[in-house]
Design an enzyme around this catalytic site. Structure first.
Site, mmCIF file in Angstrom:
data_model
loop_
_atom_site.group_PDB
_atom_site.id
_atom_site.type_symbol
_atom_site.label_atom_id
_atom_site.label_comp_id
_atom_site.label_asym_id
_atom_site.label_seq_id
_atom_site.Cartn_x
_atom_site.Cartn_y
_atom_site.Cartn_z
ATOM 1 N N ILE A 1 -25.039 -8.291 3.138
ATOM 2 C CA ILE A 1 -24.734 -9.534 4.257
ATOM 3 C C ILE A 1 -24.740 -8.558 5.655
ATOM 4 O O ILE A 1 -23.658 -7.903 5.886
ATOM 5 C CB ILE A 1 -23.654 -10.322 4.069
ATOM 6 C CG1 ILE A 1 -23.655 -10.953 2.562
ATOM 7 C CG2 ILE A 1 -23.862 -11.294 5.070
ATOM 8 C CD1 ILE A 1 -22.485 -11.535 2.354
ATOM 9 N N ASN B 1 -25.166 -7.986 9.972
ATOM 10 C CA ASN B 1 -24.455 -8.712 11.001
ATOM 11 C C ASN B 1 -25.030 -8.146 12.407
ATOM 12 O O ASN B 1 -25.400 -6.997 12.436
ATOM 13 C CB ASN B 1 -23.050 -8.357 11.224
ATOM 14 C CG ASN B 1 -22.130 -9.390 12.129
ATOM 15 O OD1 ASN B 1 -22.150 -9.158 13.282
ATOM 16 N ND2 ASN B 1 -21.710 -10.364 11.569
ATOM 17 N N GLU C 1 -22.891 -4.238 -3.353
ATOM 18 C CA GLU C 1 -21.785 -3.911 -4.184
ATOM 19 C C GLU C 1 -20.384 -4.587 -4.269
ATOM 20 O O GLU C 1 -19.680 -4.961 -4.944
ATOM 21 C CB GLU C 1 -21.712 -2.522 -4.550
ATOM 22 C CG GLU C 1 -23.162 -1.831 -5.050
ATOM 23 C CD GLU C 1 -24.017 -1.416 -3.882
ATOM 24 O OE1 GLU C 1 -24.017 -2.153 -3.094
ATOM 25 O OE2 GLU C 1 -24.736 -0.481 -4.141
HETATM 26 N N1 THU Z 1 -26.738 -1.409 1.251
HETATM 27 C C1 THU Z 1 -26.095 -1.896 0.185
HETATM 28 O O1 THU Z 1 -26.106 -3.228 0.039
HETATM 29 N N2 THU Z 1 -25.805 -1.155 -0.818
HETATM 30 C C2 THU Z 1 -25.899 0.234 -0.752
HETATM 31 O O2 THU Z 1 -25.321 0.726 -1.693
HETATM 32 C C3 THU Z 1 -26.576 0.650 0.230
HETATM 33 C C4 THU Z 1 -26.836 0.236 1.297
HETATM 34 C C5 THU Z 1 -27.532 -2.326 2.347
HETATM 35 C C6 THU Z 1 -26.584 -2.244 3.526
HETATM 36 C C7 THU Z 1 -27.475 -2.589 4.736
HETATM 37 O O3 THU Z 1 -27.585 -4.091 4.757
HETATM 38 C C8 THU Z 1 -28.854 -2.104 4.175
HETATM 39 O O4 THU Z 1 -28.707 -1.810 2.707
HETATM 40 C C9 THU Z 1 -29.453 -0.876 4.759
HETATM 41 O O5 THU Z 1 -28.520 0.218 4.693
#
Ligand code: THU
Length: 145
Positions: free
Chosen positions: A56, A58, A68
């Site tokens: 999510i 912003n 996670e």
């Molecule tokens: N992101 C995750 O949701 N989990 C991770 O372990 C690595 C990165 C997301 C954060 C951001 O919204 C996007 O991936 C790019 O970094």
């Protein structure tokens, strides 16, 4: 040692299939207008519940949250404390592995043998444990030493 954790790395084929399909479905609802990098997660509790999360983002970029931590946060506020495994799905290959902040966050509630199933864009899976992702981590037990 993380004394708060309990988990078993043994999952049934059905559990793995359910985790992967729910993580992939969760990826569809990711809110990531800035990075366009979709991440879906699905957490399996010891009681057999599946809890999903997605990233999510912003407009104030650092405020965004990873998939996670969304899944674990939802599980914790639902009263869950014991977990069997997590699946994480992204659109890249090889699959993305959890960021450092998520590794620390997940280690609070898991043992080093806790499995992380990472799925790539073709749903090809790579499995690692939290212990492999974050060896020698700081945990709840360290506060009592
Ligand atoms: N992101 C995750 O949701 N989990 C991770 O372990 C690595 C990165 C997301 C954060 C951001 O919204 C996007 O991936 C790019 O970094």
């Amino acid at each position: 040692m993380n004394t708060m954790a309990t988990s078993s790395p043994i999952l049934t084929t059905r559990e793995i299939e359910t985790l992967s399909s729910k993580a992939q479905a969760a990826k569809e609802v990711a809110y990531c207008p800035y990075s366009k990098f979709r991440v879906g997660a699905c957490l399996l509790t010891q009681s057999g519940e599946y809890i999903t999360g997605a990233n999510i983002e912003n407009a104030s970029y650092p405020v965004g949250t990873c998939a996670e931590r969304t899944a674990f946060g939802t599980a914790i506020v639902a009263g869950q404390r014991e977990f069997k495994a997590i699946a994480v799905a992204t659109d890249i290959s090889p699959p993305a592995s959890p960021c450092g902040m998520c590794r620390q966050f997940m280690s609070e509630f898991t043992s080093p043998s806790f499995p992380v199933y990472m799925y790539d864009k073709s749903m090809k899976c790579t499995v690692v444990t939290i212990g492999e992702l974050l060896p020698g981590c700081f945990g709840p037990g360290d506060l009592d030493k």
